[in-house]
Design a protein around this motif. Structure first.
Motif, PDB file in Angstrom:
ATOM      1  N   THR A 130       0.854  -1.183   0.000  1.00  0.00           N
ATOM      2  CA  THR A 130       0.000   0.000   0.000  1.00  0.00           C
ATOM      3  C   THR A 130       0.893   1.238   0.000  1.00  0.00           C
ATOM      4  N   ASP A 132       0.230   3.822   1.705  1.00  0.00           N
ATOM      5  CA  ASP A 132      -0.205   4.587   2.865  1.00  0.00           C
ATOM      6  C   ASP A 132       0.358   3.991   4.167  1.00  0.00           C
ATOM      7  N   SER A 176      -6.688   0.390  -4.939  1.00  0.00           N
ATOM      8  CA  SER A 176      -7.322   1.062  -6.082  1.00  0.00           C
ATOM      9  C   SER A 176      -6.276   1.471  -7.119  1.00  0.00           C
ATOM     10  N   LYS A 177      -6.755   1.833  -8.288  1.00  0.00           N
ATOM     11  CA  LYS A 177      -5.857   2.319  -9.356  1.00  0.00           C
ATOM     12  C   LYS A 177      -5.113   3.562  -8.880  1.00  0.00           C
ATOM     13  N   GLU A 178      -5.832   4.404  -8.163  1.00  0.00           N
ATOM     14  CA  GLU A 178      -5.207   5.641  -7.661  1.00  0.00           C
ATOM     15  C   GLU A 178      -4.071   5.298  -6.681  1.00  0.00           C
ATOM     16  N   GLU A 179      -4.322   4.302  -5.834  1.00  0.00           N
ATOM     17  CA  GLU A 179      -3.267   3.878  -4.899  1.00  0.00           C
ATOM     18  C   GLU A 179      -2.086   3.261  -5.655  1.00  0.00           C
ATOM     19  N   GLU A 180      -2.391   2.516  -6.706  1.00  0.00           N
ATOM     20  CA  GLU A 180      -1.309   1.944  -7.522  1.00  0.00           C
ATOM     21  C   GLU A 180      -0.458   3.052  -8.141  1.00  0.00           C
ATOM     22  N   GLU A 181      -1.112   4.117  -8.548  1.00  0.00           N
ATOM     23  CA  GLU A 181      -0.345   5.244  -9.116  1.00  0.00           C
ATOM     24  C   GLU A 181       0.555   5.875  -8.055  1.00  0.00           C
ATOM     25  N   ARG A 182       0.041   5.960  -6.831  1.00  0.00           N
ATOM     26  CA  ARG A 182       0.884   6.498  -5.749  1.00  0.00           C
ATOM     27  C   ARG A 182       2.056   5.554  -5.453  1.00  0.00           C
ATOM     28  N   CYS A 183       1.826   4.265  -5.525  1.00  0.00           N
ATOM     29  CA  CYS A 183       2.921   3.291  -5.348  1.00  0.00           C
ATOM     30  C   CYS A 183       3.971   3.484  -6.441  1.00  0.00           C
TER      31      CYS A 183
END
Ligand code: SF4
Length: 201
Positions: A130, A132, A176-183
């Motif tokens: 994650t 986060d 989520s896709k958004e979390e994947e982008e942050r990763c």
């Protein structure tokens, strides 16, 4: 019979320890005791490097693509055996060597272990899970508590200096896709690769 070595697809996996400072909510150890064609991955004792090397000697190493330190536990809990075994493989075989890790090995061993991997490990694959820090504590439940997420990222940063390939992974469909982008952004900043692994029930 306990399993030190087992095959997954074309790769040879090495199971050194059942110790781990985490209690990931998705840990395979919660739901199974073996992989595909292995016997139990619960060890009745932790093998010394001699025992691992004796098991390796019985293998046709040319039948495997990559050697992977993984198993039912965190390989850096058995750091000395890990390093001795990797050195043996390096001396005697051509297979690339990967370490699958939760990235907390420097906390576990109370020192920066990344320089010790220099020349022995070709790929370090770290479970990011994650982007986060708070969510990380919830799902990985590391015994080191707060600061573990940053320590895991710092380990990756250190590894980039010593290991040819450093990869952070998350599992498909778990964020989520958004979390994947942050990763992906975290990995770019560290200079590591980012891989989304297939979900394995
Ligand atoms: S780090 Fe790996 S072995 Fe440890 S609890 Fe998490 S999934 Fe299981």
């Amino acid at each position: 019979m306990m399993t030190i070595l087992y095959r997954v697809h074309d790769n040879l996996y090495i199971n050194l320890t059942n110790r781990c400072p985490c209690a990931c909510r998705f840990c395979l150890r919660r739901t199974r005791d073996h992989m595909e064609d292995s016997d139990t991955l619960w060890l009745d004792h932790e093998p010394a490097s001699d025992e691992v090397i004796a098991a390796l000697r019985k293998q046709d190493m040319s039948a495997y693509r990559e050697v992977v330190f993984c198993g039912f536990g965190e390989p850096t809990e058995a750091l000395d055996v890990l390093l001795e075994t990797a050195a043996y493989i390096r001396r005697h075989f051509q297979n690339p060597i990967r370490l699958n890790t939760n990235g907390l090995g420097s906390l576990i061993n109370g020192k920066n272990i990344a320089p010790l991997l220099n020349g022995l490990i070709d790929t370090v694959s770290i479970s990011l899970n994650t982007p986060d820090a708070d969510r990380y504590l919830e799902i990985v439940q590391p015994s080191f508590g707060a600061g573990s997420f940053e320590a895991m990222l710092d380990f990756g940063r250190e590894c980039v200096q010593y290991v040819p390939q450093v990869v952070f992974t998350t599992v498909a469909t778990t964020i989520s896709k958004e979390e994947e982008e942050r990763c992906a952004a975290i990995c770019r900043e560290i200079g590591a690769a980012y891989r989304i692994r297939a979900y394995e029930p």
